[in-house]
Scaffold this motif. Sequence first.
Motif, mmCIF file in Angstrom:
data_model
loop_
_atom_site.group_PDB
_atom_site.id
_atom_site.type_symbol
_atom_site.label_atom_id
_atom_site.label_comp_id
_atom_site.label_asym_id
_atom_site.label_seq_id
_atom_site.Cartn_x
_atom_site.Cartn_y
_atom_site.Cartn_z
ATOM 1 N N LEU A 46 -41.541 24.105 8.395
ATOM 2 C CA LEU A 46 -42.470 23.862 9.502
ATOM 3 C C LEU A 46 -42.933 22.412 9.565
ATOM 4 N N MET A 49 -40.723 20.325 11.747
ATOM 5 C CA MET A 49 -40.633 20.704 13.147
ATOM 6 C C MET A 49 -41.776 20.095 13.933
ATOM 7 N N THR A 51 -43.880 21.048 16.610
ATOM 8 C CA THR A 51 -44.114 22.338 17.263
ATOM 9 C C THR A 51 -44.354 22.224 18.755
ATOM 10 N N PRO A 54 -40.130 22.062 20.100
ATOM 11 C CA PRO A 54 -39.183 22.649 19.142
ATOM 12 C C PRO A 54 -37.726 22.414 19.509
ATOM 13 N N LEU A 73 -38.742 29.146 9.357
ATOM 14 C CA LEU A 73 -40.016 29.058 10.069
ATOM 15 C C LEU A 73 -41.009 29.870 9.262
#
Length: 435
Positions: A46, A49, A51, A54, A73
């Motif tokens: 995570l 990433m 968010t 994505p 994830l």
Amino acid sequence: MELGGALTIFLGICVSCLLLISAWKRMHKEGKLPPGPTPLPFIGNLLQMKTSEPFKSFLALRDKYGPVFTIYLGPRRVVVLCGHETVKEALVDQAEEFSGRGELASIDRNFNGFGVAFANGERWRQLRRFSLTTLRNFGMGKRSIEERIQEEAQYLLEEFRKTNGLPFDPTFFLSRTVSNVISSVVFGSRFDYEDKTFLALLRMINASFFEMSTPWAQEKENPSSEFNIKNLVLTTLNLFFAGTETVSSTLRYGIVFLMKHPEVEEKVHQEIDQVIGHNRIPATEDRMNMPYTDAVIHEIQRLTDIVPLGVPHTVIRDTQFRGYLLPKGTNVFPLLGSVLRDPKYFSNPEKFNPGHFLDEKGRFKKNDAFVPFSSGKRICLGEAMARMELFLYFTTILQSFSLKSLVPAKDIDISPKLSGFGNIPPVYELCLVPR
């Protein structure tokens, strides 16, 4: 006392290490998985990433690890597929193995594994058969559905004329008209555009799509139960939701693209005038004689890329794929956005160019990488109706109006308001000038 405290701390560290090792083993158990970034226990990848974007994060990982890679994830293992050939190999060539519906927290919160779009196993098979039969019985792909769309498009024109050429936001104009088409199918009647219950439902659907595109959290497993009234209700909601938000969002985005490229709008006007004229309403059969307009609508769908991540899949058994072994239950993200922008199939994938769907003689040309409705066993149930709606709405609107932006074409921002599970169109106003 000090010895006891030190022993407690030591034991705590040992237990924590054991938990970390156990979690690591669970995350790497069984199977020869595709490559990917090394995950941290509990939080996985995570931290790697973004968010809020994505899809772009996945593309960056693709550039490093290739078209098939593994990412975590949180504790959930996901195999990501990029590009037309990879996605086709999974969803079409190995359709049965990849036919399960995967997990996505924002979806699970709303549907919790119920309804045809998000069910699995025997529940999904029964609901899909039931839905297809019911939609056919209600006229899917037949003249009766076309007539409902044509009628609703005329109601939309009435509302557009009431704007008197003044600036307005088209969001709920388009949501109401598209939603009334699916309402006439699943509820048997349309709603008045000012109906308070109807407007509240549309706001809820719009908000849900927005929420589904915000960053996801940890997730619950889908419950399993037999075919029941809850599945019927949520299958109806699936159809209502998909039949409203995806088509209306594509229309909203399409208007932006046409204002950004007025030369394309003008060519569509010319083709409408030549083929349909102004003395009758557009019909589905006109599409075969309007290759340029058809190409424009396809290009709008391609760049709108309404669900860039694709709806998650899962493998229903241990599956060999490209030399890897994906254990049963592995979640799979087929990145439809990476297919719709595959440079092997679209010469300039980031540019709005109807020529992507035209041959050298100006005839419409199919493209295998055009998969906005996904492909394989989980292809969108409403594809035929959505394609009919997009053609009839675009031609009906452009037959009667020219689109006038409030800012110069070069200053129009076509970037999505939010990009997550879905691409949310930008908010804008325009004026409609009668033709």
